[in-house]
Design an enzyme around this catalytic site. Structure first.
Site, PDB file in Angstrom:
ATOM      1  N   THR A 182      -0.155  -7.004 -15.323  1.00  0.00           N
ATOM      2  CA  THR A 182      -0.589  -6.264 -14.152  1.00  0.00           C
ATOM      3  C   THR A 182      -1.587  -5.211 -14.607  1.00  0.00           C
ATOM      4  O   THR A 182      -1.382  -4.575 -15.635  1.00  0.00           O
ATOM      5  CB  THR A 182       0.621  -5.633 -13.415  1.00  0.00           C
ATOM      6  OG1 THR A 182       0.146  -4.843 -12.346  1.00  0.00           O
ATOM      7  CG2 THR A 182       1.497  -4.797 -14.328  1.00  0.00           C
ATOM      8  N   GLU A 323       6.074  -5.923 -11.078  1.00  0.00           N
ATOM      9  CA  GLU A 323       7.263  -5.469 -11.795  1.00  0.00           C
ATOM     10  C   GLU A 323       8.555  -5.823 -11.062  1.00  0.00           C
ATOM     11  O   GLU A 323       9.643  -5.657 -11.584  1.00  0.00           O
ATOM     12  CB  GLU A 323       7.214  -3.944 -11.990  1.00  0.00           C
ATOM     13  CG  GLU A 323       6.165  -3.455 -12.981  1.00  0.00           C
ATOM     14  CD  GLU A 323       4.793  -3.253 -12.348  1.00  0.00           C
ATOM     15  OE1 GLU A 323       4.534  -3.847 -11.278  1.00  0.00           O
ATOM     16  OE2 GLU A 323       3.979  -2.508 -12.925  1.00  0.00           O
ATOM     17  N   LYS A 435      -5.050  14.600  -0.232  1.00  0.00           N
ATOM     18  CA  LYS A 435      -4.367  15.880  -0.076  1.00  0.00           C
ATOM     19  C   LYS A 435      -5.368  16.888   0.473  1.00  0.00           C
ATOM     20  O   LYS A 435      -6.238  17.358  -0.233  1.00  0.00           O
ATOM     21  CB  LYS A 435      -3.801  16.337  -1.422  1.00  0.00           C
ATOM     22  CG  LYS A 435      -2.655  17.280  -1.268  1.00  0.00           C
ATOM     23  CD  LYS A 435      -1.460  16.831  -2.074  1.00  0.00           C
ATOM     24  CE  LYS A 435      -0.222  17.585  -1.624  1.00  0.00           C
ATOM     25  NZ  LYS A 435       0.586  18.058  -2.715  1.00  0.00           N
ATOM     26  N   TRP A 440      -0.690  16.014   3.305  1.00  0.00           N
ATOM     27  CA  TRP A 440      -1.066  14.635   3.010  1.00  0.00           C
ATOM     28  C   TRP A 440      -1.637  13.954   4.242  1.00  0.00           C
ATOM     29  O   TRP A 440      -1.071  14.049   5.338  1.00  0.00           O
ATOM     30  CB  TRP A 440       0.167  13.829   2.563  1.00  0.00           C
ATOM     31  CG  TRP A 440       0.539  14.060   1.138  1.00  0.00           C
ATOM     32  CD1 TRP A 440      -0.187  14.745   0.222  1.00  0.00           C
ATOM     33  CD2 TRP A 440       1.729  13.612   0.480  1.00  0.00           C
ATOM     34  NE1 TRP A 440       0.473  14.760  -0.985  1.00  0.00           N
ATOM     35  CE2 TRP A 440       1.650  14.066  -0.857  1.00  0.00           C
ATOM     36  CE3 TRP A 440       2.831  12.864   0.866  1.00  0.00           C
ATOM     37  CZ2 TRP A 440       2.641  13.806  -1.796  1.00  0.00           C
ATOM     38  CZ3 TRP A 440       3.816  12.609  -0.066  1.00  0.00           C
ATOM     39  CH2 TRP A 440       3.736  13.066  -1.378  1.00  0.00           C
TER      40      TRP A 440
HETATM   41  P1  AMP Z   1       0.736  -6.004  -7.696  1.00  0.00           P
HETATM   42  O1  AMP Z   1       1.764  -5.761  -8.698  1.00  0.00           O
HETATM   43  O2  AMP Z   1      -0.636  -6.149  -8.257  1.00  0.00           O
HETATM   44  O3  AMP Z   1       1.076  -7.121  -6.767  1.00  0.00           O
HETATM   45  O4  AMP Z   1       0.635  -4.686  -6.790  1.00  0.00           O
HETATM   46  C1  AMP Z   1       1.767  -4.109  -6.220  1.00  0.00           C
HETATM   47  C2  AMP Z   1       1.343  -3.043  -5.264  1.00  0.00           C
HETATM   48  O5  AMP Z   1       0.675  -3.613  -4.146  1.00  0.00           O
HETATM   49  C3  AMP Z   1       2.493  -2.282  -4.650  1.00  0.00           C
HETATM   50  O6  AMP Z   1       2.998  -1.298  -5.515  1.00  0.00           O
HETATM   51  C4  AMP Z   1       1.836  -1.702  -3.409  1.00  0.00           C
HETATM   52  O7  AMP Z   1       1.073  -0.562  -3.692  1.00  0.00           O
HETATM   53  C5  AMP Z   1       0.904  -2.808  -2.999  1.00  0.00           C
HETATM   54  N1  AMP Z   1       1.542  -3.608  -1.942  1.00  0.00           N
HETATM   55  C6  AMP Z   1       2.160  -4.786  -2.049  1.00  0.00           C
HETATM   56  N2  AMP Z   1       2.599  -5.200  -0.847  1.00  0.00           N
HETATM   57  C7  AMP Z   1       2.257  -4.252   0.051  1.00  0.00           C
HETATM   58  C8  AMP Z   1       2.436  -4.063   1.458  1.00  0.00           C
HETATM   59  N3  AMP Z   1       3.040  -4.969   2.201  1.00  0.00           N
HETATM   60  N4  AMP Z   1       1.970  -2.924   2.009  1.00  0.00           N
HETATM   61  C9  AMP Z   1       1.347  -1.997   1.275  1.00  0.00           C
HETATM   62  N5  AMP Z   1       1.135  -2.108  -0.036  1.00  0.00           N
HETATM   63  C10 AMP Z   1       1.586  -3.219  -0.650  1.00  0.00           C
END
Ligand code: AMP
Length: 540
Positions: A182, A323, A435, A440
């Site tokens: 990641t 993760e 911010k 926020w």
């Molecule tokens: P990744 O590990 O690259 O898939 O990224 C994970 C991150 O994607 C999460 O920690 C969120 O910040 C974002 N994410 C995944 N699903 C959603 C969702 N349904 N709404 C908002 N953010 C999301």
């Protein structure tokens, strides 16, 4: 201690065995240039078994890493099943990463073998001089194999004539089955290592969620690439439960997607919002077979949920991360609500799935209440959530303090609220928070509202420095084709819906929101463009 149950380890080989015997007739349909190509689960299982023999002959032993550089197709699924079942570790490579990052990842993970689609040889070849540890390249599909430094094998030759059975080792369920890197905003990409136990339990949870297909009566189309977090658990859970799979190979663009949906008639599909937005814009065609569209990976704009509602397709919003294997929440409303009230639940990130424990942590480390109002960083723990990143030792696991709390919970970097009954609403990534004068402003809320405007195709809101307030929102909008709208109109549109102090005064029009390698909005690119004066900004 009382005697209890048999301690049978949860192994990926059980998924392979179960799927190919009990659901022998279920089908894996790979989309090709000339339409669908089918294989039964029995055939996929047999071919995966032969692949395991082939890999053994190449010298793959123990928990060595076998990487894939592949689209979503039957052969990738075969590798998904074969590699962990034989005890090795499947490492899915993100084919959209720049060459230097890919080389770093291959070297860091110590990949010995790479299985590659012939159509991706042009991505792999420039990489090879930089990855000296790779000893074998296995090429799926025709074309010139070339005579590059590592030994090159044709996939079909490697598996041809090998036995259809394999004495699968009974592995400790805590050992590694798969890994995926990641890319954070800072530092090098980090590897997440999934165990057999986590893959198995997560697959069962995905099946239990029902929104990605339940059994042989369903067909699921994962548009999410199989290099993105195990394609959200769909390959494993489908194989376990006999759910037919429609795999788009390299044809995940709106036109071919519409054609494969109309032809193969999947019941379920999954992908990031930009994929489905793209399909809508290009003309979705016949979606009448689709019962559920799982949208996740980044926030699903409420307008997208409504647009698919109007077409009779139910969107299920879901949240997770690499993760977390990835499934954390699915936005299923409580039963029996009128449609408009249901909608308030469907736009949230969703309700926590059993097995995923969550807590909200405030700025001073205090644990906040699940009252739907208190805003904090979300921390999670559970059997399919990473305990550390790849690269540490058991004595010294790699647990950076910004990603893991001292008591072992994963710090998601996501900011939001949770209601007393477990519905999560995210307002921002920690790194994207705006911010303003100590308060926020939620960039996600502003983006969702802007994308509710009929003239707006995409919107991204980022924090920019401001002399008076510290930071203020900058709204970057993509105007829908053929539509016309002024910043003043958009400002008024927002003013009817949010408090004045949250209204962006800086606006810019862009052709498209920059996207990451998995199709998410890439806000750091926008921030950089702003910082280097590459965005023409209008101040209202
Ligand atoms: P990744 O590990 O690259 O898939 O990224 C994970 C991150 O994607 C999460 O920690 C969120 O910040 C974002 N994410 C995944 N699903 C959603 C969702 N349904 N709404 C908002 N953010 C999301």
């Amino acid at each position: 201690m009382l005697s209890t149950m048999q301690d049978v380890p949860l192994n990926v080989s059980q998924i392979l065995r179960h799927g190919s015997v009990i659901h022998a007739a279920s089908r894996v349909i790979t989309w090709t240039e000339s339409g669908p190509r089918e294989r039964t689960f029995a055939e996929v299982g047999a071919r995966a078994t032969r692949l395991a023999h082939g890999l053994r002959e190449l010298g793959v032993r123990g928990d060595e890493r076998v990487a894939t550089l592949m689209w979503n197709n039957a052969e990738h699924l075969e590798a998904y099943l074969a590699v962990p079942s034989m005890g090795a570790v499947l490492h899915t490579l993100n084919l959209r990463l720049p060459a230097d990052q890919l080389a770093y990842i291959v070297n860091h993970a110590d990949d010995r073998v790479i299985v590659v689609d012939a159509s991706l040889l042009s991505v792999l070849e420039p990489l090879l001089p930089a990855v000296p540890g790779v000893e074998h390249v296995v090429v799926v599909g025709g074309g010139e194999l070339g005579s590059v430094r590592p030994a090159v094998h044709a996939y079909e030759d490697l598996i041809a004539g090998r036995p259809d059975d394999f004495d699968w080792p009974e592995l400790d369920e805590r050992t590694a089955a798969a890994m995926c890197y990641t890319s954070g905003t800072t530092g090098e990409p980090k590897g997440v290592v999934y165990s057999h136990r986590s893959v198995y339990l997560h697959a069962m949870q995905v099946n239990m969620a029902r929104v990605l297909g339940s059994g042989p009566e369903d067909t699921t189309l994962p548009v999410v690439p199989m290099f993105h977090v195990n394609a959200w658990g769909v390959p494993h859970s489908s194989f376990l439960a006999g759910v037919n799979l429609l795999l788009p190979d390299r044809f995940a663009q709106p036109g071919p997607l519409a054609e494969m949906i109309a032809t193969v008639r999947p019941t379920h599909a999954a992908g990031v919002p930009t994929v489905w937005q793209g399909l809508l814009t290009a003309g979705p065609g016949d979606l009448s077979s689709l019962r559920s569209l799982v949208i996740g990976g980044s926030a699903c704009p409420p307008a997208l949920i409504r647009a698919f509602d109007a077409l009779g397709v139910r969107v299920n919003h879901a949240w997770g991360m690499t993760e977390m294997s990835p499934l954390g929440t699915v936005a299923e409303p409580p039963p029996g609500l009128p449609a408009e009230e249901e909608y308030d639940y469907r736009v949230t990130q969703g309700r926590l799935r059993v097995g995923v424990q969550a807590r909200l942590v405030g700025p001073d480390g205090e644990i906040l209440r699940w009252d739907g109002r208190s805003v904090g960083e979300l921390e999670v723990r559970g059997p399919w959530i990473a305990a550390a990143y790849y690269g540490g030792t058991s004595a010294e696991p790699l647990r950076p303090a910004d990603r893991f709390s001292p008591d072992g919970w994963l710090r998601t970097g996501d900011i939001g609220t949770i209601t007393p009954d477990g519905y999560l609403t995210l307002t921002d990534r920690a790194k994207d928070v705006i911010k303003s004068g100590g308060e926020w402003i939620s960039s996600m809320a502003l983006e969702n509202l802007l994308m509710d405007h009929p003239a707006i195709a995409e919107a991204a809101v980022v924090a920019v420095p401001d002399d008076k307030w510290g930071e203020r929102p900058l709204a970057a909008v993509v105007v829908a084709e053929g539509a016309q709208v002024t910043f003043e109109e958009l400002h008024r549109f927002l003013a009817e819906r949010i408090p004045r102090w949250q209204l962006p005064e800086r606006w810019t029009r862009i052709d498209a929101v920059p996207k990451t390698s998995v199709g998410k909005f890439d806000k750091k690119v926008l921030r950089r463009r702003y910082a280097t004066d590459q965005l023409p900004v209008t101040r209202l």
